[in-house]
Write an enzyme that holds these catalytic residues in place. Structure first.
Site, PDB file in Angstrom:
ATOM      1  N   GLU A 230     -41.765  -1.841 -78.346  1.00 42.03           N
ATOM      2  CA  GLU A 230     -42.041  -0.508 -78.908  1.00 42.03           C
ATOM      3  C   GLU A 230     -41.882   0.573 -77.848  1.00 42.03           C
ATOM      4  OE1 GLU A 230     -45.814  -1.947 -80.585  1.00 42.03           O
ATOM      5  OE2 GLU A 230     -45.157  -1.027 -82.452  1.00 42.03           O
TER       6      GLU A 230
ATOM      7  N   GLU B 181     -46.212  -9.650 -83.304  1.00 38.25           N
ATOM      8  CA  GLU B 181     -47.594  -9.332 -83.653  1.00 38.25           C
ATOM      9  C   GLU B 181     -48.122 -10.150 -84.828  1.00 38.25           C
ATOM     10  OE1 GLU B 181     -45.252  -7.242 -82.817  1.00 38.25           O
ATOM     11  OE2 GLU B 181     -46.035  -5.538 -81.706  1.00 38.25           O
TER      12      GLU B 181
END
Ligand code: T1G
Length: 695
Positions: free
Chosen positions: A108, A128
């Site tokens: 990210e 995640e």
């Protein structure tokens, strides 16, 4: 000594390089966002700086948010979102230079940079979902804007990283750097320093979104992620990214991330993540314990277990000599082994060349003396103590002096086996789970005299062959089988009381286990469990077992392998109730004077998990397992307990130990003393692990 800053600034003429130094994996820990923000502010203010490179020191780029900080209140958690926002608005070009793994928050961070370059061996992913959460720093909005909706969903729902070479093809990486990453990244930054406008992923539009695609994704996760929360949230957020402005998705992502992070499922998955890594640490076994060099392996027995065991070592490039007692058994074993590899090749998991390379490492023989060159010999012969003792006596005389002698026994006393050799310090149990080439769990049975070097060598070897090795002590059934024995007893009791086998299995399926106790028994073979019950009854001087399941075995029905056991099986192997077996169970209840009652799914799951927890507490108290976390790892990796429930011992904490104690008493069990003590003190098994770690 001054603390090395977690982010070092170095100037390369007009390029400022920010190097993240937070070993071992450059997790985004407290101090990293502060260092990056300081570096970015310095670069913005300095007219001599034309562009910024962000790179990871050591072996990898940022491997994600620091999972250990998930429990912190939001204001104390590292501000990854703030750093991402600063990058997204940064007035000069920024370049993320990737090596090792750019995962989760690391990717990210890179996505918020204007450009990404990487060495070909780097891997990029958003894993995640494996922690029960979701990309919480812009990943659900940015990744689809770069790779398209379908690929973004595939990456976020599987959690599987992709190689940088594929990322380059997808446009997720702008350039592959063949030489020195830092040099290449600085040169790239200098090339793009003057380019305007600065590319911003958040300004792109999303490609490839259709209502059907999201509907298909939602249907798929019903199966692939049954009962889990975060996959559905990920699909919602990607749909928002495709249909609404970036900012709206950005805000929604923060809220959904917190919802997922606070879920019991995320607590369970995070517990397993750390417990698996803890299980590899053996108190008192220093990291400097010398290891034996394992260059060649011997396997005795080419049956289902022996063949599967051999494949693990062949897959790791180790030559294996495999011994059988007859040419016919040897040929049968080899053909099964080759068939397994060829079916992997058909599924595209292996090339035909790789199949041949692995088969070429295999030396089949009828001569035990051919094991003389092996550094590790593992036996997977008939589960009988006299047979094992005779074998180890023979091995002791023909194996090389430094060879490790390992038994794959699932219940027999490894100390007793070691005692017949002149080298008990080199004897160990390596308990593989069937199918041995598939199941990740390896119980490493430390006998009384097993040396630290042999233990450490086997722990390292477990990692080398891709297994999760957990050290257990010697007792009947070690950890997993000892617990599953109690679990099976309670399951049979439930049927005696009135529950049908399929209701018991359905309740455990609903809890998240792929197979309930009776589906599992039918698959393993009813005769296996029956032989163990007979053996135990003999050991205790008790009459031969004659429960309803024993009576099914005596009808000759042994499970899937005979086309039927408790259930019938057609060629799809789906279990179907058998009327005769139902009648046998009803007759058994009548004979015992039992009036059958309806048993709720909730009672079934509480009683079955309760017996696992209770036996686990005994195992822990006896020191057969070092940690409750180890028991959870064993039961998740070896018996299919859902990782998002964290394993049986973790799940006790979620229920409340006092509730478990009350259930046990209500259904006629004696709670283990350790379980009662922890419940009385309002503690969990995690507290116990911390107490024991402190010594
Ligand atoms: N946070 C904290 N500690 C971590 C960590 C992490 N992300 N990753 C690894 N460790 C520790 C690990 O516990 C072990 O500690 C040591 O590092 C070595 O790990 C906002 C919310 C990177 C592939 O899920 O997959 O970003 O035992 O033994 O085999 O959207 O670690 O030595 O004390 O596994 O070489 C997303 C998890 C987080 C990656 C390296 N990232 N890590 O494997 O070493 S969530 C992940 C891994 C997130 C954002 C969201 C692997 C690895 P110790 P290791 P390895």
């Amino acid at each position: 000594m001054t603390q090395t800053p977690l982010v070092e600034q170095s100037r390369h003429d007009d390029i400022l390089v920010l190097t993240i130094q937070n070993p071992p994996v450059n997790a985004f820990s407290p101090g990293v966002p502060e260092g990056l923000k300081a570096g970015l502010s310095a670069a913005a203010a300095d007219e001599g700086i034309a562009a910024v490179v962000i790179i990871g020191g050591g072996r990898t780029f940022v491997a994600g948010a620091d999972i250990k900080t998930f429990g912190l209140p939001r204001e104390q958690a590292p501000d990854l979102r703030g750093t991402v926002q600063q990058l997204d608005a940064f007035p000069k070009p920024t370049v993320a230079a990737l090596h090792g793994t750019a995962l989760g928050g690391g990717l990210e961070l890179a996505l918020a940079c204007a450009y990404r370059v990487a060495v070909p061996g780097a891997r990029l992913g958003l894993p995640e979902v494996k922690l029960g959460v979701l990309p919480g720093a812009g990943g659900t909005g940015r990744l689809p804007r770069v790779v398209g909706v379908q690929k973004a969903l595939d990456m976020m729902l599987s959690g599987t990283p992709i190689p940088a070479t594929e990322a380059r093809e997808l446009g997720l990486v702008d350039e592959l750097i063949e030489g020195d990453l830092l040099e290449g990244a600085v040169a790239f930054a200098r090339r793009v320093a003057g380019q305007r406008p600065i590319p911003r992923v958040s300004e792109r539009s999303v490609q490839g979104a259709t209502p059907e695609l999201f509907a298909a994704a939602r249907e798929a996760i019903q199966k692939s992620h049954r009962g889990q929360l975060s996959p559905a949230l990920i699909v919602d957020l990607v749909e928002l990214a495709a249909t609404r402005p970036f900012e709206e998705g950005w805000q929604a992502e923060a809220q959904k991330f917190m919802e997922a992070r606070e879920s019991p499922q995320s607590r369970g998955l995070r517990h397993i993540f750390f417990a698996e890594r803890e299980s590899a640490k053996i108190p008192g076994l220093g990291k400097d314990t010398p290891l034996l060099n394992i260059r060649a392996v011997g396997v005795i027995g080419a049956g289902t277990m022996g063949g599967g065991i051999a494949m693990n070592f062949l897959n790791a490039g180790l030559p294996v000599t495999i011994v059988e007692t007859s040419q016919e058994a040897l040929d049968r074993g080899l053909s099964v082994l080759r068939r397994n590899y060829e079916s992997s090749a058909k599924k595209g998991r292996l090339t035909l060349d790789e199949v041949e390379r692995r088969m070429a490492l295999l030396t089949p023989t009828l001569e035990m003396t051919d094991l003389g060159g092996a550094d590790l010999i593992i036996e997977a012969v008939f589960e009988d103590m006299a047979v094992k003792k005779a074998l180890f006596t023979r091995l002791d005389g023909l194996a090389r002096d430094s060879a490790i002698l390992a038994t794959n026994t699932s219940t027999l006393d490894v100390n007793e086996i070691a005692a017949v050799t002149s080298r008990p310090e080199q004897v160990i149990g390596l308990h593989f789970f069937s199918p041995a080439n598939v199941m990740k769990l390896l119980e490493i049975v430390r006998a009384e005299k097993t040396s630290d070097t042999v233990l450490a060598t086997c722990m390292a070897l477990a990692r080398r062959i891709g297994k999760v090795g957990v050290v257990v002590g010697v007792c009947d059934g070690f950890v997993g089988n000892r617990m599953v024995h109690r679990y099976g007893e309670e399951a049979r009791r439930l049927v005696e009381e009135g529950a049908s086998p399929e209701a018991v299995d359905a309740a455990m399926n609903a809890l998240g286990l792929p197979m309930g106790p009776f589906q599992m028994t039918d698959m393993a073979g009813l005769d296996i469990g029956y032989a163990i019950r007979v053996h135990r009854a003999q050991q205790r001087g008790e009459p031969e077992p004659d429960g309803w399941l024993d009576r099914i075995v005596k009808t000759g029905r042994k499970g899937q392998k005979t086309g039927g056991g408790i259930y019938d099986y057609d060629d799809t192997r789906r279990p179907r109730p058998n009327a005769d077996m139902q009648a046998l169970i009803e007759a058994y209840r009548a004979e015992k004077g039992v009036t059958p009652r309806t048993v709720s799914a909730d009672e079934i799951t509480r009683r079955l998990t309760g017996t696992l927890i209770n036996e686990g507490a005994r195992i822990l108290d006896e020191g057969i397992a070092q940690r409750a976390g180890d028991i959870d790892v064993i039961y998740v990796y070896g018996y299919g307990f859902p990782a998002y429930r964290g394993g049986p011992m973790h799940s006790a904490g979620e229920q409340g130990l006092q509730r478990v104690v009350e259930d046990l008493k209500q259904y006629g069990h004696t709670p283990a003393p350790l379980l009662e003590r922890l419940a009385r003190e309002g503690k969990t098994f995690a507290d116990f692990d911390r107490e024991r770690a402190r010594g």
